[in-house]
Design an enzyme around this catalytic site. Structure first.
Site, PDB file in Angstrom:
ATOM      1  N   ASP A 201     -17.276   5.538   9.131  1.00 49.81           N
ATOM      2  CA  ASP A 201     -15.910   5.267   9.735  1.00 49.81           C
ATOM      3  C   ASP A 201     -15.530   3.689  10.048  1.00 49.81           C
ATOM      4  O   ASP A 201     -14.585   3.347   9.904  1.00 49.81           O
ATOM      5  CB  ASP A 201     -15.649   5.973  11.179  1.00 49.81           C
ATOM      6  CG  ASP A 201     -14.186   5.962  11.376  1.00 49.81           C
ATOM      7  OD1 ASP A 201     -13.280   6.368  10.633  1.00 49.81           O
ATOM      8  OD2 ASP A 201     -13.907   5.758  12.577  1.00 49.81           O
ATOM      9  N   LEU A 282      -7.289   7.175  15.388  1.00 49.48           N
ATOM     10  CA  LEU A 282      -6.432   6.473  14.984  1.00 49.48           C
ATOM     11  C   LEU A 282      -6.943   5.204  14.071  1.00 49.48           C
ATOM     12  O   LEU A 282      -5.941   4.472  13.580  1.00 49.48           O
ATOM     13  CB  LEU A 282      -5.466   5.973  16.080  1.00 49.48           C
ATOM     14  CG  LEU A 282      -4.807   6.903  16.861  1.00 49.48           C
ATOM     15  CD1 LEU A 282      -4.151   6.430  18.021  1.00 49.48           C
ATOM     16  CD2 LEU A 282      -3.576   7.777  16.082  1.00 49.48           C
ATOM     17  N   ARG A 283      -8.096   5.202  13.751  1.00 48.03           N
ATOM     18  CA  ARG A 283      -8.775   4.117  13.028  1.00 48.03           C
ATOM     19  C   ARG A 283      -8.096   4.212  11.668  1.00 48.03           C
ATOM     20  O   ARG A 283      -7.786   3.011  11.119  1.00 48.03           O
ATOM     21  CB  ARG A 283     -10.333   4.058  12.975  1.00 48.03           C
ATOM     22  CG  ARG A 283     -10.834   2.794  12.295  1.00 48.03           C
ATOM     23  CD  ARG A 283     -12.155   2.462  12.599  1.00 48.03           C
ATOM     24  NE  ARG A 283     -12.500   1.999  13.545  1.00 48.03           N
ATOM     25  CZ  ARG A 283     -13.090   2.712  14.416  1.00 48.03           C
ATOM     26  NH1 ARG A 283     -13.893   3.894  13.983  1.00 48.03           N
ATOM     27  NH2 ARG A 283     -13.715   2.358  15.745  1.00 48.03           N
ATOM     28  N   ALA A 284      -7.896   5.403  11.133  1.00 44.36           N
ATOM     29  CA  ALA A 284      -7.465   5.594   9.856  1.00 44.36           C
ATOM     30  C   ALA A 284      -5.953   5.098   9.726  1.00 44.36           C
ATOM     31  O   ALA A 284      -5.749   4.377   8.613  1.00 44.36           O
ATOM     32  CB  ALA A 284      -7.422   6.841   9.278  1.00 44.36           C
ATOM     33  N   VAL A 287      -6.156   1.106   9.555  1.00 40.08           N
ATOM     34  CA  VAL A 287      -6.694   0.730   8.183  1.00 40.08           C
ATOM     35  C   VAL A 287      -5.752   0.757   7.338  1.00 40.08           C
ATOM     36  O   VAL A 287      -5.490  -0.246   6.362  1.00 40.08           O
ATOM     37  CB  VAL A 287      -8.156   1.220   8.158  1.00 40.08           C
ATOM     38  CG1 VAL A 287      -8.585   0.907   6.592  1.00 40.08           C
ATOM     39  CG2 VAL A 287      -9.056   0.883   8.978  1.00 40.08           C
TER      40      VAL A 287
END
Length: 666
Positions: A201, A282-284, A287
């Protein structure tokens, strides 16, 4: 006479790599905006993964750093906690090339994070910090080839640095913090095992690469490579113009990046795509937004458009859609287009003037890299159910599907090993908890070394502040940790075992332990015996994807060559002991004990004496002969019935069978 190969330091030009459009684009997007989070390159061996990553460094703009600072501090905003600082305002600055630092898979913790300078500590009596690879990679590129084989203790340190942008070193009386912001690039071959989900991730983008099947393109790859190897100095100038164009475009995109606008409409598309594909956290979203902004800057636009969102999602989401290691990374592109259409995005063919990207098959298009196939949420294909005839097959040799895998409890191989670092059995490890010291010079135990040297200082005539240390004083740390093991399954797939519920349960248990092996860094192998022979269906591997595929296709039926299965298990363990003598094995024999083909299995069982073994008794019915139990007693194995084969039950039994240990490793 031209040299036979590239000279030391010669790098293949980035623009000379044929095809690989998605990979080039992902790397260049990160070159424009390192905040995207790096690139994970997945693909088969021999696809120029390492070549193109190493070539990227030559395109990065040089950076200005405080003169003499080993930590590459930015003179405009120096790190207030820099170990070489504090740097005063207006400190002299120097220009240096962007760094490409390679992290070897077998590196030590000290090499990565830095450590106390032992030489100065012992000779001058001062505490001085020796920077590691994280410091060298600050404001540059940290490249890890075969990142999936990286030891867990190094993965933990990388995760910390990537999350905080800083590296902390707390050991041997040294407490140091320094900035460590870098572009993380990893390459891997999935056949050799998968990445831990936490590290997976952390990579902003992922790209699947495969060698082209176009003969003309393959010929061009070979032609260019041979020219480069024959004379690298003559090869490079032919691509100097394209390289300069790419470097200039990166610099221009970096200058444009702060002014690129992410409109509310584009942000809604990004969040809708991430929500629809059910990515975790929420990293997606972050990014994908950063990648879309960088793509707009790369293409010279001041506003993010639908094409930027589509491409960013295609690169940022596939590896975040995996629900377990059996899922292959991928993204359903039709579904992606539907979501973008639903939220106002045009289809992929609606752009009247798509950017062609740099010359020479460079980034900006989709040519050169085959699209990921399928949806990552789709499980591997099973062998089909067949008719419910009570024999577990619709015809001799047809596969039986597996039960869903469960989560097993931890089980261990008895004794104390010294195998590869892992998370299962107790072992002497170079990376575990310090439990003592012993004479030696590897991994110096500073306190123990000083204690050994201190009584002899007067006799050695010491007159200065430092200590006089001899080789006899050196002590190395003794560490207790965990190791990975080899779990070898020998499964009876003959007609006597072909009752559907039995094979479903057996396959489900093997899948459970494959998942557990992935998490604990074990190797797993699978032998099947049916008909007249035994086959190595899965050579010992850490790749759970390969294991799941082989297991799903496993056929059943025929006679029972039990002796052949035991002989094959003994041979596999013998070969693996030669390859990796420190990795201890555990044999799980799944059988009803019947032998309807070949010699009596008693002699073959004797070859497995001393191997930690569990026999799973699959005999059923009102009348039981107890053949598997007798075989287990002859082998000194723990015996468990099939109805106790739930992965958790099996794990507990294996853990408890301490008196049936394999050979000990001192």
């Amino acid at each position: 006479m031209p040299p036979s190969g590239p000279s030391a330091g010669a790098r293949y030009p980035f623009s000379a790599v044929v095809g690989m459009a998605d990979l080039k684009l992902a790397l260049l997007v990160n070159a424009v905006s390192p905040d995207v989070g790096g690139v994970l390159v997945r693909g088969e061996k021999g696809t120029a993964k390492s070549t193109i990553v190493r070539a990227l460094a030559a395109l990065l703009p040089p950076l200005r750093a405080v003169a003499g600072c080993r930590f590459a501090c930015d003179p405009a905003a120096p790190d207030p906690g820099c170990p070489d600082g504090p740097h005063p305002a207006g400190a002299p600055a120097a220009e240096r090339p962007a760094s490409l630092v390679e992290l070897p898979v077998g590196a030590s913790e000290d090499r990565l994070t830095g450590s106390l300078d032992i030489e100065r500590a012992l000779t001058e009596g001062v505490r001085a910090f020796e920077p590691g690879l994280l410091a060298a990679a600050h404001r540059g590129v940290l490249y890890v080839d075969e990142v999936n084989l990286l030891h867990d203790h190094l993965v933990d340190l990388l995760l910390d640095a990537a999350a905080m942008g800083e590296s902390y070193v707390e050991r041997e009386g040294v407490s140091v913090r320094h900035a460590a912001r870098f572009l993380l690039v990893g390459t891997m071959n999935p056949e050799e095992g998968e990445l831990r989900p936490q590290l997976l991730d952390r990579f902003g983008l992922t790209v699947e690469v495969a060698a082209t099947r176009d003969p003309a393109e393959r010929a061009e790859v070979v032609r260019r490579r041979l020219r480069f190897e024959a004379d690298p100095a003559a090869f490079a100038p032919a691509w100097a113009g394209a390289e300069a164009d790419l470097a200039a475009r990166i610099a221009a995109a970096r200058a444009l990046l702060p002014s690129v606008e992410l409109t509310d409409a584009a942000l809604r598309q990004i969040t809708a795509v991430c929500a629809a594909f059910e990515v975790d956290g929420l990293r997606a979203d972050l990014v994908t937004a950063r990648a879309a902004i960088a793509l707009a800057a790369w293409n010279g636009r001041a506003e993010v458009n639908d094409d930027d969102v589509r491409t960013a999602a295609r690169l940022a989401l596939p590896h975040r859609r995996r629900r377990d290691p059996f899922d292959a990374p991928g993204l359903d592109r039709e579904r992606l287009d539907e979501i973008l259409d639903e939220h106002g995005g045009p289809g992929p063919d609606d752009d009247p003037d798509p950017d062609p990207g740099p010359p020479g098959g460079g980034p900006g298009g989709d040519a050169g890299t085959p699209p990921p196939s399928g949806d990552a949420g789709t499980p591997p294909p099973s062998g089909g159910d067949g008719p419910a005839d009570g024999r577990g097959q619709s015809g001799d040799g047809e596969p039986v599907p597996a039960d869903a895998p469960a989560t097993p409890r931890l089980f261990t191989v008895p004794g104390l090993g010294a195998g590869a670092p892992g998370r299962r059995s107790k072992a002497r490890s170079p990376h575990g908890r310090v439990s003592g010291a012993r004479p030696g010079a590897r991994g110096v135990h500073l306190a123990a070394t000083l204690r050994a040297a201190a009584p002899h200082q007067r006799a050695r005539g010491r007159s200065g502040p430092g200590l006089l240390v001899t080789s006899a004083d050196l002590r190395e740390s003794v560490r207790d940790g965990r190791e990975g093991n080899l779990v070898l399954f020998a499964v009876d797939a003959s007609g006597s075992m072909a009752a559907r519920q039995r094979m479903r349960a057996v396959k489900g248990a093997v899948l459970s332990l494959l998942l557990d092996a992935y998490q604990r860094r074990d190797k797993v192998g699978l032998i099947t015996f049916r008909g007249a022979a035994a086959d190595l269906a899965l050579p010992p591997t850490s790749s759970v994807e390969a294991g799941a595929r082989r297991l799903e296709r496993l056929p059943t039926g025929g006679r029972t060559p039990l002796s052949a299965g035991l002989l094959r298990a003994a041979e596999v363990l013998r070969v693996e002991r030669l390859r990796d003598p420190s990795r201890r094995p555990l044999l799980v024999l799944v059988t009803d004990g019947r032998a309807t083909h070949g010699p009596d299995p008693a002699a073959a069982a004797g070859l497995l004496a001393g191997v930690a073994t569990v026999v799973v008794d699959c005999e059923s019915g009102p009348v039981r002969l107890g053949l598997a139990g007798a075989l287990g007693a002859r082998m000194g194995a723990e015996v468990v019935r099939l109805d106790e084969l739930g992965a958790a039950s099996l794990a507990g039994i294996v853990r408890g069978s301490r008196k049936h240990g394999s050979r000990k490793v001192a």
